[in-house]
Design an enzyme around this catalytic site. Structure first.
Site, PDB file in Angstrom:
ATOM      1  N   SER A   1       0.814  -1.206   0.000  1.00  0.00           N
ATOM      2  CA  SER A   1       0.000   0.000   0.000  1.00  0.00           C
ATOM      3  C   SER A   1       0.854   1.265   0.000  1.00  0.00           C
ATOM      4  O   SER A   1       1.522   1.559  -0.977  1.00  0.00           O
ATOM      5  CB  SER A   1      -0.959  -0.043   1.205  1.00  0.00           C
ATOM      6  OG  SER A   1      -1.960   0.933   1.085  1.00  0.00           O
TER       7      SER A   1
ATOM      8  N   ASP B   1      10.367   5.426  -9.913  1.00  0.00           N
ATOM      9  CA  ASP B   1      10.017   6.085 -11.172  1.00  0.00           C
ATOM     10  C   ASP B   1      10.831   7.359 -11.380  1.00  0.00           C
ATOM     11  O   ASP B   1      11.201   7.704 -12.504  1.00  0.00           O
ATOM     12  CB  ASP B   1       8.524   6.433 -11.194  1.00  0.00           C
ATOM     13  CG  ASP B   1       7.656   5.225 -11.511  1.00  0.00           C
ATOM     14  OD1 ASP B   1       8.212   4.144 -11.796  1.00  0.00           O
ATOM     15  OD2 ASP B   1       6.422   5.359 -11.473  1.00  0.00           O
TER      16      ASP B   1
ATOM     17  N   LYS C   1      -0.687  -4.310  -3.204  1.00  0.00           N
ATOM     18  CA  LYS C   1      -1.978  -3.699  -2.850  1.00  0.00           C
ATOM     19  C   LYS C   1      -2.016  -2.290  -3.426  1.00  0.00           C
ATOM     20  O   LYS C   1      -1.406  -1.370  -2.880  1.00  0.00           O
ATOM     21  CB  LYS C   1      -2.178  -3.652  -1.337  1.00  0.00           C
ATOM     22  CG  LYS C   1      -3.508  -3.007  -0.930  1.00  0.00           C
ATOM     23  CD  LYS C   1      -3.610  -2.839   0.583  1.00  0.00           C
ATOM     24  CE  LYS C   1      -4.919  -2.160   0.963  1.00  0.00           C
ATOM     25  NZ  LYS C   1      -4.999  -0.757   0.495  1.00  0.00           N
TER      26      LYS C   1
END
Length: 752
Positions: free
Chosen positions: A478, A489, A504
């Site tokens: 999460s 990224d 998740k």
């Protein structure tokens, strides 16, 4: 979450007490079910994929799965009756305020089947002579097995389960006795009940846990199953569960500060006492004391002392709980006292800080092969905790304080350890990402209408811009995946750890069901629907759902053999990709030097005996899971245990010699310094510690003499192989970055 699974230990906590008038009221759970059904249809992210009326059969399957995960209690005849009577009608029954009829009928049948199985188990354990010389076996997992076709087959399956439990208990006692004899110690199980009696008590406690329920409990089991049919993280939470959830997010509870464990004979044992907590300050409650009664209001009236023998731990906790400053009276059997002797202990309830769950930091001064000393920082964050109500506790504030202090120490690099971090508050991760990079998109959030919102970090300039590693594992989920995904990224950090994180990638919002009910309805304790309303996407556009975050450097892990992750959960939503966040401009990936770091790490991992052991264990575990069979032949099992014992002894022999050398090398190359939130609050600096000594513990725990027979040597300098390798990779990154900077080889980040 299966609420029926037996929990052997729980922290005795107290939440806010309800008034007598409020407690006297009771919500109509048929009406609660209807309102929840409407809320699911209107609010769930994936509400358009299937109509609500089509989900009735799935509601039933999920409810039966939660009640009888191993498929040993219900028979096919039971299941057929449920399907014919309710099945596709459950959706309609929910909307017509009649769902508790089905929930109660099915649960009542479950109780009858458990009573019958437990009675049969007791009879078998008293009368049957099990033959452990036969080439018999039992399935390791019955998750995918068919339901027993009739009572005869159910009894046979149950007989094999009893036989396996008895065999395992006998072998456990043999193993412990042998270990104790080999080490010249007393057998810690010498005074333990005989295997058959021990198992009888175990089944008796399970039976009590199944029968000790009220309408609230049955409604919670059923409504949770309905909610989880939409996706694994949509859930119904009772009033009590929601309060516990909030307290867990605060990292602070109100109670007596004791760790409880359900004993097989029905009592509740004190296995831990929080240092400085209410029970510790009172000084009367001792480790290994057995609680047998609770007077939650401390009236002193014998009639108010509730007998808690065989009571479920969560119900014991509910009796012990109460408002801060109030008193609870416990009836205990003192440890070491003659049988039957009891004492009354009064404890004033108070706040208990869960310090083990707080942010902590350390600095390791590491002398590399070139003789240069590096300061490597480590921040460990167990969860993204936050106080949703008062806002007094925020993990991002704690991490910021730690980071500023490590920056003052002029660390050369940082490991952010997010292993076993299951997530938490989204706002905390959004704010925290900005500590490490300039303002950028942290996460994209898509709702059920397809609308996408981009959430950015706050800081225009990072607090720390040096070499950074994020350490993850399969339990990292999460909010953890948002942070790791955003920094990966952005090419800001190197991610290292298990083959992936949990996966998740959804957002849940708690919704008070009582607020949706008619004005004159009994709203009290109607519960909360925690519903999935959005999906997470990384700045690059990839969802973290199912696939999680794949590290740049993957290390061997035992979880590779286990069914851990979102993809193994029933009704998990799909992974998908959207367009990259507008204006997202990542840093130059070349500045992370990942190919070179992987090359150096792979060389170390290939030579590592500890990682070789992990790979060997993964291979064996996968084979066992594929076979899905446990032998009931005692000689075969003894051979398996002897083989495992010989392997472990050989490993430990090798480890002792190698670890001694590693510890000696560490003492010449490393110095360890710790930092806690208490240190910061008291104005203390970093404390040099000896890693070979026991770490500070915020709880005094009962001695486990059986566990002490495990002679596996501790990790050198208390550094497990994964953390040690992460530090080595960070050291490499520090060196390579410094050399590249000196040579003018770092790539410029245009526009950043």
């Amino acid at each position: 979450m299966n609420r029926l699974r037996f929990r052997s230990a729980a922290l005795a906590v107290a939440l806010s007490a309800c008034t007598l008038a409020a407690c006297a009221q009771q919500a109509d759970f048929n009406q609660v079910g209807r309102e929840m059904a409407i809320m699911l249809q209107n609010s769930h992210f994936d509400r358009s994929s299937r109509s609500f009326k089509e989900l009735g059969d799935d509601f039933l399957k999920t409810y039966l799965r939660d009640l009888d995960y191993g498929r040993v209690y219900f028979t096919q005849a039971d299941v057929t009756r449920f399907e014919e009577t309710y099945g596709d009608k459950l959706s309609e029954m929910l909307l017509q305020q009649d769902s508790m009829t089905a929930a109660t009928d099915i649960y009542g049948t479950f109780v009858k089947r458990v009573e019958a199985r437990v009675a049969e188990a007791k009879r078998m354990l008293k009368e049957d002579e099990f033959d452990f010389s036969k080439n018999d076996s039992v399935m390791r997992s019955r998750k995918e097995a068919p339901w027993p076709k009739d009572e005869a087959e159910a009894t046979e399956i149950w007989r094999r389960q009893i036989k396996e439990a008895l065999l395992s208990e006998r072998l456990r006692r043999e193993m412990v006795a042998k270990l104790a004899e080999d080490q010249g110690k007393e057998n810690p199980l010498a005074e333990e009940r005989e295997p058959r009696e021990r198992l009888e008590l175990r089944y008796e406690r399970f039976l009590h846990s199944v029968k000790d329920v009220d309408d609230d409990d049955i409604a919670a089991y059923f409504l949770s199953a309905v909610a989880q049919t939409f996706d694994p993280h949509t859930d119904y939470m009772s009033y009590k569960e929601m309060e516990r959830f909030k307290d867990g997010m605060r990292n602070q509870l109100v109670g007596i500060g004791a760790l409880l464990q359900a004993e097989e004979d029905g009592a509740t044992k004190i296995m831990g006492i929080v240092v400085g907590g209410p029970a510790d300050r009172a000084g009367q409650l001792k480790l290994n004391d057995r609680v047998v009664g609770v007077d939650s209001l401390n009236t002193g009236n014998p009639e108010d002392m509730v007998d808690i023998m065989f009571m479920k731990i969560d119900k014991v906790v509910d009796l012990i709980r109460g408002a801060e400053g109030t008193e609870v009276r416990l009836k205990v059997e003192p440890a070491g006292a003659p049988p039957g002797e009891t004492a009354l202990i009064v404890i004033k309830r108070g706040k208990v800080e869960l310090k083990d769950a707080q942010t902590s930091a350390e600095v390791i001064e590491y002398k590399g092969s070139d003789g240069e000393t590096q300061k490597l920082g480590v921040i460990t964050l167990p969860s993204f905790y936050a106080d949703f109500d008062a806002g007094e506790t925020r993990c991002s504030v704690d991490v910021e304080l730690m980071l500023m202090r490590l920056k003052e120490e002029q660390i050369d690099g940082l490991v952010f350890d997010l292993r076993n971090n299951g997530g938490g508050a989204l706002e905390e991760v959004r704010r925290m990402t900005g500590f490490f990079t300039r303002r950028l998109p942290v996460v994209q959030v898509k709702n059920t209408l397809g609308q996408i919102q981009v959430k950015e970090s706050d800081n225009r300039r990072p607090i720390y811009d040096g070499p950074l590693l994020i350490l993850t594992d399969k339990s990292s989920a999460s909010a953890t995946e948002i942070l790791a995904g955003a920094l990966q990224d952005d090419n800001r950090a190197v991610i290292i750890g298990d083959s992936s994180t949990f996966g998740k990638g959804t957002v849940q919002q708690p919704m008070d069901i009582g607020r949706q009910m008619p004005f004159f309805a009994d709203r009290n304790k109607a519960g909360t629907l925690k519903v999935t309303i959005q999906k997470f996407y990384r700045p690059s556009g990839s969802s973290t759902q199912n696939k999680g975050v794949v590290p740049d450097i993957i290390l061997p892990s035992l979880t590779d053999a286990l069914e851990v992750g979102e993809g193994y959960l029933d009704h998990a939503l799909d992974h998908d990709i959207i367009r990259p966040a507008p204006g997202f401009e990542p840093l130059s990936k070349a500045n992370l030097f990942i190919p070179r770091l992987k090359e150096l790490s792979n060389a170390r991992v290939t030579k590592s005996k500890d990682f070789a052991y992990v790979i060997e264990d993964v291979t064996k575990a996968r084979a066992r899971l594929r076979e899905n069979k446990v032998s009931l032949n005692i000689e075969e099992r003894r051979e398996e245990l002897a083989e495992a014992d010989a392997t472990q002894n050989a490993r430990n022999l090798e480890r002792r010699e190698r670890y001694a050398k590693m510890s000696k090398s560490d003492s010449g190359k490393m110095k360890f310094f710790k930092l806690t939130l208490d240190d910061l609050e008291e104005g203390k600096g970093l404390r040099e510690v000896d890693p070979t000594l026991d770490a500070e513990d915020y709880m005094r725990r009962a001695e486990d003499k059986t566990a002490e027979l495990d002679d596996t040597p501790e990790w050198p300098s208390k550094l497990d192989p994964t953390k040690r390798e992460a530090l080595y990779v960070l050291s490499d990154l520090v060196d390579i970055t410094r050399n590249a900077k000196m040579a003018g080889l770092l790539k410029k980040n245009e526009g950043r």
